[in-house]
Design an enzyme around this catalytic site. Structure first.
Site, mmCIF file in Angstrom:
data_model
loop_
_atom_site.group_PDB
_atom_site.id
_atom_site.type_symbol
_atom_site.label_atom_id
_atom_site.label_comp_id
_atom_site.label_asym_id
_atom_site.label_seq_id
_atom_site.Cartn_x
_atom_site.Cartn_y
_atom_site.Cartn_z
ATOM 1 N N CYS A 31 -21.821 -0.157 24.312
ATOM 2 C CA CYS A 31 -22.487 0.239 25.546
ATOM 3 C C CYS A 31 -23.995 0.194 25.330
ATOM 4 O O CYS A 31 -24.504 0.525 24.255
ATOM 5 C CB CYS A 31 -22.115 1.631 26.033
ATOM 6 S SG CYS A 31 -20.387 1.787 26.425
ATOM 7 N N ARG B 63 -24.009 -5.429 23.783
ATOM 8 C CA ARG B 63 -23.371 -4.181 23.358
ATOM 9 C C ARG B 63 -22.077 -3.909 24.120
ATOM 10 O O ARG B 63 -21.321 -3.000 23.774
ATOM 11 C CB ARG B 63 -24.316 -3.001 23.575
ATOM 12 C CG ARG B 63 -25.655 -3.170 22.886
ATOM 13 C CD ARG B 63 -26.517 -1.968 23.123
ATOM 14 N NE ARG B 63 -26.048 -0.842 22.361
ATOM 15 C CZ ARG B 63 -26.392 -0.577 21.114
ATOM 16 N NH1 ARG B 63 -27.222 -1.362 20.484
ATOM 17 N NH2 ARG B 63 -25.916 0.470 20.497
ATOM 18 N N TRP C 158 -18.786 -1.079 27.408
ATOM 19 C CA TRP C 158 -17.649 -1.574 26.622
ATOM 20 C C TRP C 158 -16.632 -0.441 26.687
ATOM 21 O O TRP C 158 -16.823 0.606 26.071
ATOM 22 C CB TRP C 158 -18.072 -1.849 25.189
ATOM 23 C CG TRP C 158 -17.047 -2.580 24.375
ATOM 24 C CD1 TRP C 158 -16.906 -3.928 24.228
ATOM 25 C CD2 TRP C 158 -16.027 -1.986 23.554
ATOM 26 N NE1 TRP C 158 -15.865 -4.216 23.395
ATOM 27 C CE2 TRP C 158 -15.300 -3.045 22.973
ATOM 28 C CE3 TRP C 158 -15.638 -0.687 23.267
ATOM 29 C CZ2 TRP C 158 -14.222 -2.835 22.104
ATOM 30 C CZ3 TRP C 158 -14.564 -0.472 22.414
ATOM 31 C CH2 TRP C 158 -13.872 -1.544 21.837
ATOM 32 N N ASN D 216 -23.697 6.420 25.904
ATOM 33 C CA ASN D 216 -23.166 5.527 24.883
ATOM 34 C C ASN D 216 -22.585 6.409 23.797
ATOM 35 O O ASN D 216 -23.290 7.252 23.248
ATOM 36 C CB ASN D 216 -24.288 4.648 24.327
ATOM 37 C CG ASN D 216 -23.847 3.840 23.118
ATOM 38 O OD1 ASN D 216 -22.672 3.526 22.989
ATOM 39 N ND2 ASN D 216 -24.778 3.518 22.244
ATOM 40 N N GLY D 217 -21.294 6.234 23.498
ATOM 41 C CA GLY D 217 -20.658 7.060 22.468
ATOM 42 C C GLY D 217 -19.302 7.516 22.935
ATOM 43 O O GLY D 217 -18.737 6.958 23.886
ATOM 44 N N GLU E 232 -15.243 -15.686 6.201
ATOM 45 C CA GLU E 232 -16.250 -15.648 7.263
ATOM 46 C C GLU E 232 -16.054 -16.822 8.232
ATOM 47 O O GLU E 232 -16.200 -16.670 9.451
ATOM 48 C CB GLU E 232 -17.655 -15.657 6.638
ATOM 49 C CG GLU E 232 -18.807 -15.729 7.622
ATOM 50 C CD GLU E 232 -18.883 -14.555 8.607
ATOM 51 O OE1 GLU E 232 -18.118 -13.588 8.461
ATOM 52 O OE2 GLU E 232 -19.710 -14.635 9.530
ATOM 53 N N LYS F 245 -15.441 -16.248 12.179
ATOM 54 C CA LYS F 245 -16.369 -16.831 13.157
ATOM 55 C C LYS F 245 -15.595 -17.639 14.184
ATOM 56 O O LYS F 245 -15.822 -17.531 15.369
ATOM 57 C CB LYS F 245 -17.345 -17.737 12.384
ATOM 58 C CG LYS F 245 -18.687 -17.894 12.962
ATOM 59 C CD LYS F 245 -19.669 -16.814 12.571
ATOM 60 C CE LYS F 245 -19.245 -15.474 13.005
ATOM 61 N NZ LYS F 245 -19.938 -14.353 12.479
ATOM 62 N N GLU G 38 -13.341 -15.382 16.539
ATOM 63 C CA GLU G 38 -14.011 -14.485 17.474
ATOM 64 C C GLU G 38 -14.622 -15.219 18.664
ATOM 65 O O GLU G 38 -14.629 -14.692 19.761
ATOM 66 C CB GLU G 38 -14.993 -13.508 16.809
ATOM 67 C CG GLU G 38 -16.140 -14.057 16.041
ATOM 68 C CD GLU G 38 -17.010 -12.979 15.363
ATOM 69 O OE1 GLU G 38 -17.002 -11.807 15.750
ATOM 70 O OE2 GLU G 38 -17.730 -13.357 14.416
ATOM 71 N N HIS H 89 2.660 -18.984 -1.049
ATOM 72 C CA HIS H 89 3.395 -17.714 -0.948
ATOM 73 C C HIS H 89 3.590 -17.285 0.498
ATOM 74 O O HIS H 89 3.789 -16.104 0.763
ATOM 75 C CB HIS H 89 2.675 -16.622 -1.748
ATOM 76 C CG HIS H 89 2.601 -16.936 -3.207
ATOM 77 N ND1 HIS H 89 3.718 -16.950 -4.014
ATOM 78 C CD2 HIS H 89 1.560 -17.293 -3.981
ATOM 79 C CE1 HIS H 89 3.353 -17.291 -5.240
ATOM 80 N NE2 HIS H 89 2.044 -17.516 -5.248
ATOM 81 N N LYS I 96 -21.272 -6.302 20.000
ATOM 82 C CA LYS I 96 -22.014 -6.536 18.767
ATOM 83 C C LYS I 96 -22.130 -5.279 17.929
ATOM 84 O O LYS I 96 -21.996 -5.289 16.717
ATOM 85 C CB LYS I 96 -23.407 -7.059 19.097
ATOM 86 C CG LYS I 96 -24.167 -7.417 17.842
ATOM 87 C CD LYS I 96 -25.224 -8.415 18.104
ATOM 88 C CE LYS I 96 -25.761 -8.961 16.807
ATOM 89 N NZ LYS I 96 -24.802 -9.851 16.149
HETATM 90 C C1 G6P Z 1 -19.158 -6.443 15.204
HETATM 91 C C2 G6P Z 1 -19.918 -7.751 15.300
HETATM 92 C C3 G6P Z 1 -19.885 -8.480 13.964
HETATM 93 C C4 G6P Z 1 -20.417 -7.578 12.860
HETATM 94 C C5 G6P Z 1 -19.660 -6.250 12.806
HETATM 95 C C6 G6P Z 1 -20.335 -5.260 11.882
HETATM 96 O O1 G6P Z 1 -17.801 -6.683 15.050
HETATM 97 O O2 G6P Z 1 -19.373 -8.565 16.303
HETATM 98 O O3 G6P Z 1 -20.670 -9.653 14.052
HETATM 99 O O4 G6P Z 1 -20.283 -8.231 11.631
HETATM 100 O O5 G6P Z 1 -19.634 -5.648 14.106
HETATM 101 O O6 G6P Z 1 -21.560 -4.891 12.442
HETATM 102 P P1 G6P Z 1 -22.826 -4.448 11.621
HETATM 103 O O7 G6P Z 1 -23.872 -4.191 12.658
HETATM 104 O O8 G6P Z 1 -22.435 -3.196 10.890
HETATM 105 O O9 G6P Z 1 -23.186 -5.546 10.694
#
Ligand code: G6P
Length: 601
Positions: A2, A27, A74, A100-101, A475, A479, A482, A498, A596
């Site tokens: 949020c 956010r 969110w 937010n929270g 990673e 990527k 997502e 396995h 994010k």
């Molecule tokens: C979310 C974002 C990711 C990020 C993760 C951790 O899932 O979409 O891109 O890696 O949070 O966030 P941080 O701010 O702790 O790196």
């Protein structure tokens, strides 16, 4: 999650708030809303869906006012809908809030108020704040806010307006980010700097349990005991352009392209500060390192495990922060806990840090957002110089985290006597070359784009590697899934047989990463095993003689020591994911269901 923003000043609050919400959409983006004070009351527009739905509504039914609050959501409690969108206003139409929270005791508070005749409009936890504030309000909004916060359990950053004080914006922070910006025409609150950067670079960072009262011509700060606080503003050095797309179709592509620069900046900033900090820290007191983080930051930690263990011959555990915090972790004063976080506000990573500290561990963080909770609370913090990262899927912050972790590992190894000064210099020189090599890879964007365009139809894409190539495969897979919504998993090459190999068939692509010379023949056997079962393979390798045929394409990576090769592999993996998603027409910067900054559990 949020995003919240508020403004009080001489200008019309509505365009300022809407523009700020655009910068905060990363956010959360399942609904948005705005409330302004006008004509002795609140004017409100709330709309399910992306921010542009709210904009359309505001074009049809414009609002005006010099005091206002806005929110991009969110959803946590209550589905995305107009009524669940913020701002929430109490049933007496007297107090409006954005939140937010999460309010953990909202059910008890709701029942308490309902027993006293208050009726609720939404299913959210946040509405309880507005209702409780109206219930307690006796004329002084600061007193009301103090009383309300005393009853709230959980986390909150709040923007509040009260009809009794129509020239005042009030805000509170506890466990969720909130900044205050001051400008000549008015003053702001926001979840993050980019939201207000167009208007000011003078920012106050609120600490937990601080309240701020903003009027057109001034800002005051208080603690929860109503003691006035003196705070000093900080000057943000990011340019406004750094929070804009700069001609790119998406922030993600812009941020991918920025990587050579941010890696250079991070290397320059970090090298000296790591050395300095290590002079203060006797690392021989530790018998283990635990790296804990979420999402891509966890993957950066996973890469770092290989680097630290190889260079330092020192045990390193990597834990998901959401697991670490509840597992009764074995850490004590002889443990160094490294926290990796772009935002510095991820709820699970903050909780992991606090758990580690409570058990006596020393904490070191690698954070991008200056002044964030993790940056402030950890014993040592190294900042990545990635600048504002807007796309939900991280790219440049990840690359910056990797270089800080490499630099740290070298410094540790040197101090532990596991690396000679000569070898340390050679490795440091190799790190300094990485940004140029990334530039070389970025210049091959057309080849990767073309290849990715042919991959849109795959139902599953697997990523395999061994050793550090496995870590970066994680990673690559994250990527891709997502942003493109294609099913994907990462596997250690040796584990394929396995289980995963049973999923390999004609419609499968396997991305194999092969930069560890010693293990090259092993991963190539895995590649042959999947090709013989019908898969197509994309091989990322710095091995020049890798085969190319109908089943296998090869993208040649620039040579570097295998420990740092993830910084090069990841560039191709990011571009690959980006172009697969772009060819699918996906909403790349705001993938569905994601946000994010994950400030809730
Ligand atoms: C979310 C974002 C990711 C990020 C993760 C951790 O899932 O979409 O891109 O890696 O949070 O966030 P941080 O701010 O702790 O790196």
């Amino acid at each position: 999650m949020c995003g919240i923003i508020g403004y009080v000043g001489a200008q019309d609050a509505v365009p300022i708030i809407v523009d700020g919400l655009k910068k905060l959409e990363y956010r959360g983006y399942d609904s948005a809303g705005i409330a302004v004070y006008a004509n002795d009351g609140f004017s409100v527009a709330k709309q399910e869906g992306r921010l542009n739905a709210l904009e359309t509504r505001l074009e049809e039914q414009p609002l005006f006012g010099h005091l206002g609050i806005g929110h991009t959501r969110w959803a946590t409690h209550g589905e995305p809908s107009d009524v669940n969108s913020h701002p929430h206003i109490g049933s007496q139409n007297k107090i409006a809030i954005v939140h937010n929270g999460i309010i953990e005791n909202y059910k008890q508070l709701k029942e308490y108020l309902e027993r006293r005749g208050v009726s609720f409009a939404s299913q959210t936890d946040s509405e309880v704040i507005a209702q409780l504030a109206e219930y307690y309000h006796r004329g002084n909004i600061l007193d009301t806010v103090i009383k309300v916060t005393g009853r709230l359990e959980g986390s909150f950053a709040l923007g509040i307006m009260c009809l009794d004080e129509p020239e005042t914006l009030i805000a509170v922070k506890k466990d969720n980010p909130l900044i205050v910006g001051v400008s000549e025409h008015g003053n702001f609150i926001a979840s993050d700097v980019p939201a207000i950067l167009k208007h000011t670079n003078k920012v106050y960072y609120l600490n937990d349990k601080e309240i701020t009262i903003l009027r057109k011509d001034g800002v005051r700060f208080f603690d929860f005991d109503k003691e006035e606080l003196q705070k000093t503003p900080e000057t943000i050095t990011w340019s406004f352009d750094s929070a804009e797309k700069g001609g790119y179709p998406h922030f993600m592509l812009k941020e991918i392209m920025e990587q050579p620069k941010i890696m250079r900046d991070t290397i320059n900033n970090t090298s000296a500060s790591v050395r300095e900090a290590m002079n203060e820290l006797d690392i021989t007191q530790f018998n283990k390192i635990v790296i804990t983080a979420c999402g891509s930051a966890y993957n950066a930690g996973f890469v770092a495990k290989y680097v630290f263990e190889r260079l330092c011959r020192f045990p390193v555990e990597v834990e998901l922060a959401s697991e670490f915090r509840y597992k009764d972790p074995i850490v004590d004063e002889r443990t160094l806990v490294i926290l990796v976080s772009q935002s510095g506000e991820t709820a699970d990573t903050i909780a992991a840090m606090r758990e580690a500290k409570a058990r006596g561990a020393h904490t070191l963080s690698i954070v991008n957002v200056v002044g964030s909770a993790i940056a402030k609370e950890s014993d040592i913090c190294f900042y990545t110089a990635a600048g504002p990262e807007i796309a939900v899927a991280t790219t440049k912050a990840f690359s910056a985290q990797l270089v800080v972790l490499y630099i740290l590992a070298i410094e540790f190894a040197l101090r532990l006597g596991k690396l000679t000064a000569d070898d340390s210099d050679k490795l440091t020189a190799e790190i300094a070359l990485l940004p140029d090599k990334v530039e070389t890879l970025l210049s091959q964007v057309d080849t990767i784009q073309k290849y990715a365009a042919s991959c849109v139809g795959y139902k599953s894409i697997f990523f395999i590697g061994r050793n550090i190539d496995y870590a970066i495969a994680m990673e690559g897979s994250l990527k891709l899934k997502e942003i493109s919504y294609i099913h994907s998993e990462a596997y250690a090459g040796g584990e394929l047989k396995h289980g995963t190999i049973s999923l390999i068939e004609e419609e499968t692509l396997v991305v194999a990463i092969a930069n560890c010379e010693r293990l090259y023949p092993k991963i190539i056997s895995n590649v042959e095993q999947v090709i013989s079962r019908g898969a197509k393979v994309l091989l990322l390798s710095n091995f020049e003689n890798a085969e190319q045929n109908d089943h296998q394409s090869h993208i040649l990576l620039p040579p570097t020591v295998d420990l740092f090769s993830p910084s090069l592999s990841v560039i191709v993996l990011q571009l690959f994911s980006y172009y697969v998603a772009a060819n699918k027409g996906a909403d790349i910067d705001k993938p569905r269901n994601l946000a994010k900054s994950v400030t809730v559990e």
